[in-house]
Motif scaffolding. Structure first.
Motif, PDB file in Angstrom:
ATOM      1  N   TYR A  22     -50.456  76.719 -41.003  1.00 40.72           N
ATOM      2  CA  TYR A  22     -50.531  75.290 -41.299  1.00 40.72           C
ATOM      3  C   TYR A  22     -49.507  74.508 -40.477  1.00 40.72           C
ATOM      4  O   TYR A  22     -49.835  73.520 -39.812  1.00 40.72           O
ATOM      5  CB  TYR A  22     -50.313  75.055 -42.796  1.00 40.72           C
ATOM      6  N   TRP A  23     -48.239  74.964 -40.514  1.00 45.15           N
ATOM      7  CA  TRP A  23     -47.188  74.225 -39.806  1.00 45.15           C
ATOM      8  C   TRP A  23     -47.385  74.276 -38.298  1.00 45.15           C
ATOM      9  O   TRP A  23     -47.047  73.338 -37.583  1.00 45.15           O
ATOM     10  CB  TRP A  23     -45.802  74.754 -40.204  1.00 45.15           C
ATOM     11  N   GLU A  24     -47.954  75.367 -37.799  1.00 47.31           N
ATOM     12  CA  GLU A  24     -48.186  75.481 -36.354  1.00 47.31           C
ATOM     13  C   GLU A  24     -49.392  74.649 -35.928  1.00 47.31           C
ATOM     14  O   GLU A  24     -49.335  73.921 -34.932  1.00 47.31           O
ATOM     15  CB  GLU A  24     -48.361  76.950 -35.967  1.00 47.31           C
ATOM     16  N   GLU A  25     -50.475  74.741 -36.706  1.00 48.98           N
ATOM     17  CA  GLU A  25     -51.710  74.097 -36.260  1.00 48.98           C
ATOM     18  C   GLU A  25     -51.731  72.609 -36.572  1.00 48.98           C
ATOM     19  O   GLU A  25     -52.207  71.809 -35.772  1.00 48.98           O
ATOM     20  CB  GLU A  25     -52.932  74.795 -36.880  1.00 48.98           C
ATOM     21  N   VAL A  26     -51.205  72.220 -37.721  1.00 46.72           N
ATOM     22  CA  VAL A  26     -51.279  70.813 -38.115  1.00 46.72           C
ATOM     23  C   VAL A  26     -50.112  70.021 -37.528  1.00 46.72           C
ATOM     24  O   VAL A  26     -50.281  68.919 -37.038  1.00 46.72           O
ATOM     25  CB  VAL A  26     -51.348  70.667 -39.650  1.00 46.72           C
ATOM     26  N   PHE A  27     -48.906  70.606 -37.550  1.00 48.23           N
ATOM     27  CA  PHE A  27     -47.722  69.882 -37.075  1.00 48.23           C
ATOM     28  C   PHE A  27     -47.368  70.213 -35.627  1.00 48.23           C
ATOM     29  O   PHE A  27     -46.517  69.568 -35.033  1.00 48.23           O
ATOM     30  CB  PHE A  27     -46.515  70.171 -37.978  1.00 48.23           C
TER      31      PHE A  27
END
Ligand code: ZN
Length: 141
Positions: A22-27
């Protein structure tokens, strides 16, 4: 005690791998370190945002503090960590002001930092971590 900045925000997650994604793909952030802290029964993953980090926390045992937190409150913000010059000195200073401590002495945390937690009953519900780099040549083991 005067913190220099927010060192990190600790987030309790059920699934570290999913949350990292999540943190890699979204942010668009890059997880630069995954570390297991055996005595805290937790696995951590770190992201940098400026001087501040996001610390993801996944329980490694059902009786650990993060497992109990998620059981009671669900996933989400677990603690806020403030960088101070020296955790030991900061602890004495807040203790003198009547703040309840979880840790009366600094202990080793993730990333080689010295850390200590203040009790949320004294901090308006915010589990508060203080952390500092150990003095050169005095790494805690
Ligand atoms: Zn932390």
């Amino acid at each position: 005690m005067k913190p220099t900045h927010i060192e990190h925000i600790g987030l309790a997650v059920r699934n570290l791998e999913e949350s990292i994604r999540y943190w890699e793909e979204v942010f668009g952030l890059q997880c630069y370190r995954v570390e297991e802290i055996a005595d805290q029964k937790v696995k951590t993953a770190f992201f940098k945002i400026g001087d501040t980090k996001i610390e993801l926390l996944e329980a490694t045992a059902p009786d650990g503090p993060v497992a109990r937190f998620i059981e009671k409150k669900g996933e989400g913000v677990h603690h806020i960590a403030f960088a101070v010059a020296d955790v030991g000195t900061a602890l004495r200073s807040v203790e003198e002001k009547g703040i309840a401590l979880i840790d009366t002495q600094p202990r080793p945390g993730a990333e080689g930092l010295e850390i200590a937690f203040l009790h949320p009953k004294s901090t308006y519900g915010v589990l508060t971590e203080l952390c500092s780099k150990p003095p050169a040549g005095q790494q805690l083991s």
